[in-house]
Design an enzyme around this catalytic site. Sequence first.
Site, mmCIF file in Angstrom:
data_model
loop_
_atom_site.group_PDB
_atom_site.id
_atom_site.type_symbol
_atom_site.label_atom_id
_atom_site.label_comp_id
_atom_site.label_asym_id
_atom_site.label_seq_id
_atom_site.Cartn_x
_atom_site.Cartn_y
_atom_site.Cartn_z
ATOM 1 N N ASP A 264 20.084 34.281 67.172
ATOM 2 C CA ASP A 264 21.381 34.955 67.241
ATOM 3 C C ASP A 264 21.182 36.466 67.267
ATOM 4 O O ASP A 264 20.227 36.973 66.681
ATOM 5 C CB ASP A 264 22.215 34.540 66.011
ATOM 6 C CG ASP A 264 23.691 34.861 66.182
ATOM 7 O OD1 ASP A 264 24.111 35.206 67.308
ATOM 8 O OD2 ASP A 264 24.420 34.780 65.180
ATOM 9 N N ASN B 139 29.656 27.639 73.601
ATOM 10 C CA ASN B 139 29.268 28.841 74.362
ATOM 11 C C ASN B 139 29.864 28.895 75.771
ATOM 12 O O ASN B 139 29.832 29.943 76.422
ATOM 13 C CB ASN B 139 27.732 28.979 74.456
ATOM 14 C CG ASN B 139 27.098 29.476 73.177
ATOM 15 O OD1 ASN B 139 25.931 29.207 72.900
ATOM 16 N ND2 ASN B 139 27.851 30.209 72.352
HETATM 17 C C1 FPP Z 1 22.490 34.433 70.787
HETATM 18 O O1 FPP Z 1 22.857 35.771 70.880
HETATM 19 C C2 FPP Z 1 21.749 33.979 71.947
HETATM 20 C C3 FPP Z 1 22.180 33.093 72.891
HETATM 21 C C4 FPP Z 1 23.477 32.408 72.826
HETATM 22 C C5 FPP Z 1 21.354 32.744 74.045
HETATM 23 C C6 FPP Z 1 19.955 32.502 73.662
HETATM 24 C C7 FPP Z 1 19.126 32.568 74.835
HETATM 25 C C8 FPP Z 1 17.916 33.147 74.878
HETATM 26 C C9 FPP Z 1 17.244 33.821 73.756
HETATM 27 C C10 FPP Z 1 17.170 33.030 76.104
HETATM 28 C C11 FPP Z 1 16.298 31.851 75.898
HETATM 29 C C12 FPP Z 1 15.802 31.236 77.110
HETATM 30 C C13 FPP Z 1 15.559 29.901 77.204
HETATM 31 C C14 FPP Z 1 14.787 29.348 78.332
HETATM 32 C C15 FPP Z 1 16.073 28.963 76.209
HETATM 33 P P1 FPP Z 1 24.378 36.143 71.026
HETATM 34 O O2 FPP Z 1 24.657 36.297 72.470
HETATM 35 O O3 FPP Z 1 25.195 35.121 70.315
HETATM 36 O O4 FPP Z 1 24.412 37.518 70.278
HETATM 37 P P2 FPP Z 1 25.628 38.163 69.475
HETATM 38 O O5 FPP Z 1 25.946 37.228 68.359
HETATM 39 O O6 FPP Z 1 25.037 39.450 68.986
HETATM 40 O O7 FPP Z 1 26.734 38.357 70.451
#
Ligand code: FPP
Length: 260
Positions: free
Chosen positions: A38, A86
Amino acid sequence: MQFDKAKLAAFYRDALGDISLDALDMSRMPAHVSIIMDGNGRWAQARGLERSQGHLAGVASLRETVTTAVRLGLDVLSVYAFSTENWNRSQKEVTFLMQLFAETLLNELPLFHQEQVKLRFFGDLEALPQKTQETFKQGLAETANNTGMVFALAVNYGARAELARAAALLAAEAKAGSIDPASIGPADVEKYLYTAGLPDPDLLIRTSGELRLSNYLLWQIAYSEMYVTPTLWPDFTRWDFLRALVAFQARERRFGGVAS
Ligand code: FPP
């Protein structure tokens, strides 16, 4: 699972850190570590960048984390990449993430082979764009015979949907007469979870400081130890992983029993 002491020491020597690998008791390692990644968005926002840049940085963290988990000899590493909720993000971000998952998987296949990593997915993949589904299938097929760590990606995953699916599959079995409803127990449910055959997570890590489970592996984490770090996912390194494991080893796990 086996780990190579020399490779592990070299891996940690390769980077500067503020905690020693000696703090870890290699005879008390968890079998399964699961991570709620996250904070990509906040990482990008803090730098005046687009959210997509945060996800790209998150991929680099994920690569380091997979390598760390292999070096440490874990049996299973699982990560929450995309939840059933999401889809509510902007169309632009969802499209970007779906392409990123497919591209990343293809790019990392040589690493998975080299490290004998076996891929697995948790979630309903049918709802994903065709190209992403195809790439995931390719990844599954190409790593099927690998004998090392299982790396599981939860994509379009939600624990409530997973449990509802298990209930529906058990109901179908009952209707067909192949199971007696009165005899259904936890092992029957587990057979129909995406995690079937895997050990439950010993340790659940969540980055970015949120104290929430976000509909993640609700059945499987019944007795998992939780570790929450304020570090945003793109900043998560092998040293943060080490800190989480050292904290885990300091806990006394009782599984509902009494202190010994
Ligand atoms: C959370 O940060 C992250 C995600 C929802 C996406 C996770 C994806 C990756 C790390 C790329 C991974 C790649 C593969 C192949 C699995 P957020 O967007 O919720 O951050 P925030 O809470 O600060 O908005």
